[in-house]
Design a protein around this motif. Structure first.
Motif, short mmCIF file in Angstrom:
data_model
loop_
_atom_site.label_atom_id
_atom_site.label_comp_id
_atom_site.label_asym_id
_atom_site.label_seq_id
_atom_site.Cartn_x
_atom_site.Cartn_y
_atom_site.Cartn_z
N ALA A 1 84.28 -8.26 144.25
CA ALA A 1 85.05 -7.45 142.93
C ALA A 1 84.16 -6.79 141.65
O ALA A 1 84.43 -5.81 141.11
CB ALA A 1 86.26 -7.68 142.98
N CYS A 2 83.11 -7.62 140.87
CA CYS A 2 82.75 -7.98 139.58
C CYS A 2 82.14 -6.42 139.39
O CYS A 2 81.45 -5.95 138.56
CB CYS A 2 82.82 -9.03 138.66
N TYR A 3 81.56 -6.31 140.83
CA TYR A 3 80.32 -5.09 141.02
C TYR A 3 80.93 -4.06 141.31
O TYR A 3 79.94 -3.14 141.09
CB TYR A 3 79.18 -5.71 141.92
N GLY A 4 81.71 -3.49 141.31
CA GLY A 4 83.06 -2.43 141.54
C GLY A 4 81.77 -1.85 143.26
O GLY A 4 81.63 -2.00 143.65
N SER A 5 81.64 -0.79 142.21
CA SER A 5 81.36 0.17 143.25
C SER A 5 79.79 -0.23 144.19
O SER A 5 78.92 0.90 144.98
CB SER A 5 80.78 2.04 143.09
N ARG A 6 79.33 -0.80 143.49
CA ARG A 6 77.81 -0.88 144.24
C ARG A 6 78.13 -2.37 144.97
O ARG A 6 76.58 -2.41 146.12
CB ARG A 6 76.81 -2.19 142.42
N VAL A 7 78.84 -3.19 145.49
CA VAL A 7 79.45 -3.62 146.25
C VAL A 7 79.94 -2.75 147.61
O VAL A 7 81.06 -2.34 147.68
CB VAL A 7 80.31 -4.54 146.69
N THR A 8 79.51 -2.53 148.62
CA THR A 8 80.08 -2.02 150.13
C THR A 8 80.75 -3.14 150.77
O THR A 8 79.76 -3.58 151.64
CB THR A 8 79.53 -1.03 150.83
N ILE A 9 81.74 -2.77 151.31
CA ILE A 9 82.68 -4.25 152.21
C ILE A 9 83.03 -4.03 153.46
O ILE A 9 83.47 -2.98 153.77
CB ILE A 9 83.70 -4.73 151.47
N ALA A 10 82.38 -3.36 154.63
CA ALA A 10 82.57 -2.99 155.87
C ALA A 10 82.77 -3.67 156.92
O ALA A 10 82.29 -3.97 157.61
CB ALA A 10 80.85 -2.25 155.91
N PRO A 11 84.33 -4.43 157.08
CA PRO A 11 84.91 -4.93 158.20
C PRO A 11 84.67 -4.39 159.38
O PRO A 11 84.89 -2.73 159.37
CB PRO A 11 86.08 -5.79 157.85
N HIS A 12 84.01 -4.85 160.45
CA HIS A 12 83.63 -4.19 161.35
C HIS A 12 84.79 -3.26 161.89
O HIS A 12 85.01 -2.63 162.24
CB HIS A 12 82.68 -5.17 162.38
N ASP A 13 86.14 -4.10 161.87
CA ASP A 13 87.85 -3.73 162.97
C ASP A 13 87.91 -2.70 161.86
O ASP A 13 88.39 -2.10 162.57
CB ASP A 13 87.98 -5.01 163.00
N GLU A 14 87.68 -3.09 160.88
CA GLU A 14 87.63 -1.09 160.00
C GLU A 14 86.85 -0.57 159.92
O GLU A 14 86.90 1.12 160.18
CB GLU A 14 88.15 -1.79 158.50
N THR A 15 85.27 -0.96 160.08
CA THR A 15 84.22 0.63 160.36
C THR A 15 83.53 0.72 160.68
O THR A 15 82.30 1.18 160.82
CB THR A 15 83.83 0.45 158.30
N GLY A 16 82.91 0.21 161.69
CA GLY A 16 82.66 -0.51 162.84
C GLY A 16 81.00 -0.99 161.92
O GLY A 16 81.02 -2.10 161.67
N LEU A 17 79.70 -0.36 163.52
CA LEU A 17 78.36 -0.77 162.49
C LEU A 17 78.09 -0.43 161.06
O LEU A 17 78.58 0.61 160.68
CB LEU A 17 77.83 -0.64 164.05
N LEU A 18 77.53 -1.69 160.37
CA LEU A 18 76.83 -1.21 159.58
C LEU A 18 76.02 0.11 159.12
O LEU A 18 75.24 -0.01 160.49
CB LEU A 18 76.28 -2.46 158.50
N ASP A 19 76.15 0.85 158.59
CA ASP A 19 75.39 2.08 158.66
C ASP A 19 74.46 2.09 157.39
O ASP A 19 73.82 2.61 156.43
CB ASP A 19 76.26 3.39 157.92
N LEU A 20 73.68 1.62 158.41
CA LEU A 20 72.11 1.05 157.83
C LEU A 20 71.03 2.13 156.89
O LEU A 20 70.63 2.32 155.88
CB LEU A 20 71.29 -0.10 158.22
N THR A 21 71.45 3.00 157.57
CA THR A 21 70.62 4.39 157.63
C THR A 21 71.24 4.77 156.11
O THR A 21 70.23 5.64 155.29
CB THR A 21 70.44 5.51 158.62
#
Length: 321
Positions: free
Chosen positions: A159-179
């Motif tokens: 959390a200390c890195y703010g918006s540089r980090v995107t947390i993406a749990p599968h049950d909330e956002t689906g597969l990671l959007d690598l593109t």
């Protein structure tokens, strides 16, 4: 980069244990006399030498500047081979544990910008990389996925890195959007990805550049028409330069099995071509690389190989053994 200490065995003890996520135990290891531990750099891992001959590799996920302790995180694998269950059920504060290493085949290379991708427990080698990239003033972002938010370790620390980090749990956002995560990055960006095999395969498809660095926990599926999915095996002559011995490696045995059967002691651990412990210098001959450790450039040079799975592309191989 610090020199890897690949053959030292230390008797350490568990100083602290916390469980910050479902099924994840984070252990802090310390020398019983408080001595400093060998130096390491982001991407390094250590071997835990457990009971009944079990040896398992875990990435160091603390801070390299903390010389008196090492930190690892272990995911309980219900369908595993017993290593994670032993750690979870046995290693509590005060428990002694033998450790070998550290070793680093996933080192953070200098770059002006990075894109990090982590899946599940694959966050462990990435975590110290973020601190190093931040300290170097690099442009970086992290995409971190997992099954559920409660299964994802170190979310609070990130959390200390703010918006540089995107947390993406599968049950909330689906597969990671690598593109979306990688698509707008310049081609000279270094991309570091660690996690399950399908995630690494997807990263390779989304970022088809030589600047992709990955670390696998399991061997990749092989291509070919051999019984194990790899290219058919054939016997070859193996020369051990240091001992002056010549051995025959049969089609149904690995180099590692052959040299150990001949009484030659070599370091090894996973025997699957993923950890890098058995890396050996090649003096003559052309290796048939079947590991997931070496980069394409390192394979092309051909001066080193993982003897647990890789073989000879010709009839004769000379190794520094």
């Amino acid at each position: 980069m610090p020199v890897a200490v690949v053959d030292s065995t230390l008797q350490l003890a568990v100083a602290e244990r916390v469980e910050p996520a479902d099924g994840v135990a984070v252990l802090t290891l310390r020398h019983p006399e408080g001595a400093d531990l060998p130096v390491w750099a982001p991407g390094a891992h250590i071997d835990l030498l457990l009971a009944d001959g079990l040896t398992r590799q875990y990435s160091l996920c603390g801070h390299p500047a903390e010389a008196a302790t090492w930190r690892i995180a272990v995911l309980r694998e219900p369908a595993g081979r017993g290593g994670s269950a032993f750690v979870h059920d046995t290693l509590t504060p005060g428990t002694p544990v033998r450790v070998r290493g550290p070793r680093n085949r996933f080192a953070l290379e200098p770059a002006p910008r990075y894109r990090f991708v982590a899946g599940g427990i694959g966050i462990t080698p990435i975590l110290p990389m973020l601190a190093a990239a931040e300290a170097a003033g690099a442009d970086w972002t992290l995409l971190y996925g997992g099954r559920t938010r409660t299964s994802m370790a170190f979310v609070d620390e990130l959390a200390c890195y703010g918006s540089r980090v995107t947390i993406a749990p599968h049950d909330e956002t689906g597969l990671l959007d690598l593109t979306a995560h990688l698509g707008d990055a310049p081609s000279d960006t270094l991309v570091y990805c660690c996690g399950p095999g399908p995630l690494l395969d997807a990263a390779a498809a989304a970022w088809p550049h030589e600047t992709l660095r990955t670390e696998r926990f399991q061997p990749a599926a092989a291509d070919g028409d051999g019984e194990d999915g790899a290219e058919p095996r054939s016997a070859f002559e193996l020369v051990l330069a240091r001992s002056g011995r010549t051995l025959s490696v049969p089609a149904d045995a690995s180099i590692l099995e052959t040299v150990r059967s001949a009484g030659v002691e070599v370091l090894y651990s996973c025997a699957e071509g993923t950890c890098g412990t058995c890396e050996t210098d090649v003096l003559e001959g052309v290796p048939d690389h079947r590991d997931t450790v070496l980069t394409p450039a390192e394979r092309a040079v051909g001066d080193t190989m993982m003897i647990c799975v890789s073989r000879c592309a010709g009839e004769r191989l000379v190794l520094d053994l």
